[in-house]
Design a protein around this motif. Structure first.
Motif, PDB file in Angstrom:
ATOM      1  N   ARG A 131      40.342-134.848 -75.032  1.00  0.00           N
ATOM      2  CA  ARG A 131      39.364-135.331 -74.451  1.00  0.00           C
ATOM      3  C   ARG A 131      38.686-136.194 -75.420  1.00  0.00           C
ATOM      4  O   ARG A 131      38.197-137.374 -75.064  1.00  0.00           O
ATOM      5  CB  ARG A 131      38.614-134.371 -73.572  1.00  0.00           C
ATOM      6  CG  ARG A 131      39.501-133.778 -72.575  1.00  0.00           C
ATOM      7  CD  ARG A 131      38.556-132.978 -71.781  1.00  0.00           C
ATOM      8  NE  ARG A 131      37.348-133.299 -71.171  1.00  0.00           N
ATOM      9  CZ  ARG A 131      37.441-133.823 -70.065  1.00  0.00           C
ATOM     10  NH1 ARG A 131      38.626-133.823 -69.058  1.00  0.00           N
ATOM     11  NH2 ARG A 131      36.329-134.213 -69.193  1.00  0.00           N
ATOM     12  N   ASP A 132      38.235-135.632 -76.562  1.00  0.00           N
ATOM     13  CA  ASP A 132      37.393-136.352 -77.447  1.00  0.00           C
ATOM     14  C   ASP A 132      37.951-137.541 -77.831  1.00  0.00           C
ATOM     15  O   ASP A 132      37.444-138.580 -78.157  1.00  0.00           O
ATOM     16  CB  ASP A 132      36.876-135.480 -78.804  1.00  0.00           C
ATOM     17  CG  ASP A 132      36.083-134.316 -78.247  1.00  0.00           C
ATOM     18  OD1 ASP A 132      35.464-134.253 -77.248  1.00  0.00           O
ATOM     19  OD2 ASP A 132      36.218-133.536 -79.109  1.00  0.00           O
ATOM     20  N   ARG A 133      39.430-137.584 -78.244  1.00  0.00           N
ATOM     21  CA  ARG A 133      40.073-138.796 -78.674  1.00  0.00           C
ATOM     22  C   ARG A 133      40.298-139.687 -77.646  1.00  0.00           C
ATOM     23  O   ARG A 133      40.038-140.995 -78.047  1.00  0.00           O
ATOM     24  CB  ARG A 133      41.588-138.332 -79.127  1.00  0.00           C
ATOM     25  CG  ARG A 133      42.295-139.427 -79.838  1.00  0.00           C
ATOM     26  CD  ARG A 133      43.363-140.308 -78.822  1.00  0.00           C
ATOM     27  NE  ARG A 133      44.110-139.281 -78.163  1.00  0.00           N
ATOM     28  CZ  ARG A 133      44.825-139.859 -76.936  1.00  0.00           C
ATOM     29  NH1 ARG A 133      44.665-140.982 -76.693  1.00  0.00           N
ATOM     30  NH2 ARG A 133      45.492-138.817 -76.359  1.00  0.00           N
ATOM     31  N   ILE A 134      40.329-139.438 -76.270  1.00  0.00           N
ATOM     32  CA  ILE A 134      40.618-140.399 -75.390  1.00  0.00           C
ATOM     33  C   ILE A 134      39.112-140.861 -75.071  1.00  0.00           C
ATOM     34  O   ILE A 134      38.877-142.213 -75.087  1.00  0.00           O
ATOM     35  CB  ILE A 134      40.854-139.893 -73.981  1.00  0.00           C
ATOM     36  CG1 ILE A 134      42.240-139.366 -74.100  1.00  0.00           C
ATOM     37  CG2 ILE A 134      40.495-140.773 -72.973  1.00  0.00           C
ATOM     38  CD1 ILE A 134      42.812-138.674 -72.798  1.00  0.00           C
ATOM     39  N   HIS A 135      38.038-140.366 -75.069  1.00  0.00           N
ATOM     40  CA  HIS A 135      36.622-140.867 -75.328  1.00  0.00           C
ATOM     41  C   HIS A 135      36.384-141.835 -76.287  1.00  0.00           C
ATOM     42  O   HIS A 135      35.648-142.749 -75.852  1.00  0.00           O
ATOM     43  CB  HIS A 135      35.715-139.621 -75.040  1.00  0.00           C
ATOM     44  CG  HIS A 135      35.691-138.757 -73.745  1.00  0.00           C
ATOM     45  ND1 HIS A 135      35.698-139.031 -72.602  1.00  0.00           N
ATOM     46  CD2 HIS A 135      35.474-137.483 -73.577  1.00  0.00           C
ATOM     47  CE1 HIS A 135      35.833-138.339 -71.690  1.00  0.00           C
ATOM     48  NE2 HIS A 135      35.704-137.051 -72.104  1.00  0.00           N
ATOM     49  N   LYS A 136      36.568-141.444 -77.352  1.00  0.00           N
ATOM     50  CA  LYS A 136      36.366-142.582 -78.545  1.00  0.00           C
ATOM     51  C   LYS A 136      37.124-143.922 -78.277  1.00  0.00           C
ATOM     52  O   LYS A 136      36.654-144.804 -78.518  1.00  0.00           O
ATOM     53  CB  LYS A 136      36.923-141.797 -79.841  1.00  0.00           C
ATOM     54  CG  LYS A 136      36.811-142.623 -81.036  1.00  0.00           C
ATOM     55  CD  LYS A 136      35.737-143.217 -81.595  1.00  0.00           C
ATOM     56  CE  LYS A 136      35.489-143.811 -82.645  1.00  0.00           C
ATOM     57  NZ  LYS A 136      36.582-145.230 -82.810  1.00  0.00           N
ATOM     58  N   ASP A 137      38.432-143.695 -77.797  1.00  0.00           N
ATOM     59  CA  ASP A 137      39.221-144.788 -77.517  1.00  0.00           C
ATOM     60  C   ASP A 137      38.630-145.645 -76.557  1.00  0.00           C
ATOM     61  O   ASP A 137      38.618-146.995 -76.563  1.00  0.00           O
ATOM     62  CB  ASP A 137      40.620-144.601 -77.274  1.00  0.00           C
ATOM     63  CG  ASP A 137      41.563-144.054 -78.599  1.00  0.00           C
ATOM     64  OD1 ASP A 137      41.187-144.336 -79.540  1.00  0.00           O
ATOM     65  OD2 ASP A 137      42.576-143.373 -78.293  1.00  0.00           O
ATOM     66  N   TYR A 138      38.134-144.908 -75.259  1.00  0.00           N
ATOM     67  CA  TYR A 138      37.361-145.756 -74.317  1.00  0.00           C
ATOM     68  C   TYR A 138      36.370-146.494 -74.791  1.00  0.00           C
ATOM     69  O   TYR A 138      35.903-147.541 -74.242  1.00  0.00           O
ATOM     70  CB  TYR A 138      37.070-144.713 -73.327  1.00  0.00           C
ATOM     71  CG  TYR A 138      38.205-144.204 -72.341  1.00  0.00           C
ATOM     72  CD1 TYR A 138      39.648-144.632 -72.415  1.00  0.00           C
ATOM     73  CD2 TYR A 138      38.033-143.111 -71.400  1.00  0.00           C
ATOM     74  CE1 TYR A 138      40.430-144.085 -71.510  1.00  0.00           C
ATOM     75  CE2 TYR A 138      39.076-142.812 -70.420  1.00  0.00           C
ATOM     76  CZ  TYR A 138      40.095-143.290 -70.647  1.00  0.00           C
ATOM     77  OH  TYR A 138      41.086-142.635 -69.679  1.00  0.00           O
ATOM     78  N   SER A 139      35.452-145.822 -75.684  1.00  0.00           N
ATOM     79  CA  SER A 139      34.351-146.479 -76.260  1.00  0.00           C
ATOM     80  C   SER A 139      34.569-147.426 -76.915  1.00  0.00           C
ATOM     81  O   SER A 139      34.216-148.819 -76.833  1.00  0.00           O
ATOM     82  CB  SER A 139      33.626-145.471 -77.094  1.00  0.00           C
ATOM     83  OG  SER A 139      32.285-146.128 -77.643  1.00  0.00           O
ATOM     84  N   ASP A 140      35.618-147.788 -77.822  1.00  0.00           N
ATOM     85  CA  ASP A 140      36.326-148.973 -78.594  1.00  0.00           C
ATOM     86  C   ASP A 140      36.781-150.047 -77.490  1.00  0.00           C
ATOM     87  O   ASP A 140      36.320-151.119 -77.779  1.00  0.00           O
ATOM     88  CB  ASP A 140      37.184-148.480 -79.364  1.00  0.00           C
ATOM     89  CG  ASP A 140      36.892-147.810 -80.597  1.00  0.00           C
ATOM     90  OD1 ASP A 140      35.673-147.468 -80.695  1.00  0.00           O
ATOM     91  OD2 ASP A 140      37.714-147.091 -81.365  1.00  0.00           O
ATOM     92  N   LEU A 141      37.457-149.493 -76.395  1.00  0.00           N
ATOM     93  CA  LEU A 141      37.912-150.429 -75.318  1.00  0.00           C
ATOM     94  C   LEU A 141      36.704-150.904 -74.752  1.00  0.00           C
ATOM     95  O   LEU A 141      36.638-152.484 -74.398  1.00  0.00           O
ATOM     96  CB  LEU A 141      38.790-149.653 -74.386  1.00  0.00           C
ATOM     97  CG  LEU A 141      39.162-150.432 -73.068  1.00  0.00           C
ATOM     98  CD1 LEU A 141      40.090-151.437 -73.418  1.00  0.00           C
ATOM     99  CD2 LEU A 141      39.584-149.471 -71.903  1.00  0.00           C
ATOM    100  N   ARG A 142      35.715-150.445 -74.292  1.00  0.00           N
ATOM    101  CA  ARG A 142      34.419-151.266 -73.672  1.00  0.00           C
ATOM    102  C   ARG A 142      33.884-152.121 -74.437  1.00  0.00           C
ATOM    103  O   ARG A 142      33.343-153.230 -74.281  1.00  0.00           O
ATOM    104  CB  ARG A 142      33.470-149.948 -73.467  1.00  0.00           C
ATOM    105  CG  ARG A 142      32.305-150.496 -72.456  1.00  0.00           C
ATOM    106  CD  ARG A 142      31.438-149.154 -72.086  1.00  0.00           C
ATOM    107  NE  ARG A 142      32.033-148.206 -71.395  1.00  0.00           N
ATOM    108  CZ  ARG A 142      32.418-146.922 -72.035  1.00  0.00           C
ATOM    109  NH1 ARG A 142      32.180-146.881 -73.206  1.00  0.00           N
ATOM    110  NH2 ARG A 142      32.940-146.134 -71.255  1.00  0.00           N
ATOM    111  N   ALA A 143      33.856-151.796 -76.028  1.00  0.00           N
ATOM    112  CA  ALA A 143      32.865-152.537 -76.890  1.00  0.00           C
ATOM    113  C   ALA A 143      33.990-153.881 -76.979  1.00  0.00           C
ATOM    114  O   ALA A 143      33.401-155.153 -76.828  1.00  0.00           O
ATOM    115  CB  ALA A 143      33.196-152.083 -78.254  1.00  0.00           C
TER     116      ALA A 143
END
Length: 378
Positions: free
Chosen positions: A346-358
């Protein structure tokens, strides 16, 4: 100025509606007519053909409905001719729109494409058609500009319009409200947290392929409430018939974002919904299953490494993709357990999602930028 807009799907109706509002801010005399849905109509467009009458999925379905498609093409050409727009705007929906674009360009209409056809995925040669018939291309995925430059075709990257749509929802009072959930028979119930969202697509054919498999997997999670997001335009009775054997499952209507706002995980079919789910920061598993014939044809034609927009944009497997035979009950159960219980995942996915949003929001409001370029071009 007079604008004719053609959107052939639910996502096109959404992005078209936001584009229309921004055009009207910049052009007080804008007169807008076209193909779309209720969102575009509410934004101020005169809708002459509803996108729900255009939703044919896959190669075999298109062949079966070829006569209807040809009638729609003929009607569209005649309607544009009567309206005499200053600009024709195409939103995704390439099979239909590229044919109209070729005709419109020959007839002397200015043409703009907003949200490019996925020519980078298959039938790359269509770029020649685009370059010849589209006067201005506005792209929403960061890698698309470089792709078209390879073909010596300049485009404008405006950012992704979903970012602004979802951020607007998160800031609204609706974001704090739990969705109203209905069970088979039409009775509403209060949601029982935690929730798992099921987004099985927008067309009957694909929903019938995918949703029963997702629901069967839900039996392995008695402590979670699985909730189906209904597609706009489909009757609730259609879902009730599927849900009747799953008493713990529910459905929501016109509340997909409220559902995603409170979901712990999601099973999502390919398409725009995969990106929406990521922008709501919900860990997801991609579930795709088509007819055997359509899948075998697509497998030979499509060149991309991934089917979800999340993985395509990030160019890595951020979320698991279960495709065709791999989309089965056992695999969905396994992946959901991982998404719901494994903190590192979950932590890894949330980090990737944050990069995606940016990556998608770096250029600001996509609809406003697109409208500005369109008004200036017209």
């Amino acid at each position: 100025m007079k604008y004719y807009i053609i959107a052939g799907e639910a996502s096109g109706d959404l992005h078209g509606s936001n584009l229309i509002r921004e055009i009207k801010k910049k052009d007080n005399a804008a007169e807008i007519r076209g193909w779309g849905g209720s969102l575009m109509k509410d934004a101020g467009a005169e809708i002459v053909k509803d996108y729900r009458d255009l939703a044919f999925m896959g190669f075999t379905e298109v062949i079966r409905n070829l006569s209807t498609i040809l009638k729609n093409i003929k009607f569209c050409k005649s309607d544009i001719t009567r309206f005499k727009p200053d600009l024709v705007i195409f939103i995704d929906y390439p099979g239909f729109n590229l044919r109209i674009a070729e005709w419109a360009h020959k007839m002397g209409y200015k043409t703009v494409y907003y949200i490019s056809p996925q020519v980078w995925a298959w039938k790359e040669s269509r770029v020649k058609n685009i370059r010849a018939n589209i006067d201005k291309m506005l792209v929403i995925l960061p890698f698309e500009k470089a792709f078209f430059q390879k073909w010596h075709y300049e485009t404008s990257y405006v950012g992704h319009p979903l970012v602004e749509v979802i951020e607007r929802f998160k800031a609204s009072p609706e974001a704090d409200r739990l969705p109203v959930i209905y069970i088979a028979g039409g009775r509403s119930i209060k949601p029982v947290l935690p929730l798992v969202a099921l987004l099985p697509g927008s067309r009957k054919q694909e929903i019938l392929k995918k949703l029963p498999v997702m629901l069967e997997a839900s039996r392995a999670f008695p402590d979670y409430q699985f909730v189906v997001a209904e597609a706009p335009g489909l009757d609730s009775d259609f879902y009730d018939e599927i849900l009747k054997n799953y008493p713990l499952a529910g459905r929501v209507r016109n509340q997909t974002y409220a559902l995603l706002m409170h979901a712990q995980a999601a099973c999502v079919t390919s398409g725009t919904a995969t990106l929406e789910t990521a922008l709501f920061d919900v860990p997801e598993v991609i579930c795709y299953k088509g007819s055997s014939i359509s899948y075998q044809i697509a497998k030979r034609l499509i060149k991309v490494k991934y089917i979800s927009l999340v993985n395509l944009i990030m160019d890595k497997p951020v979320v698991k993709e279960l495709i065709q035979d791999e989309m089965n009950v056992a695999n969905i159960i396994s992946e959901l357990k991982n998404l719901l219980t494994d903190a590192k995942t979950r932590d890894r996915i949330h980090k990737d999602y944050s990069d995606l949003r940016a990556l998608l929001s770096q250029d600001g409001n996509a609809s406003a930028k697109a409208a500005q370029l369109i008004v200036e071009f017209s």
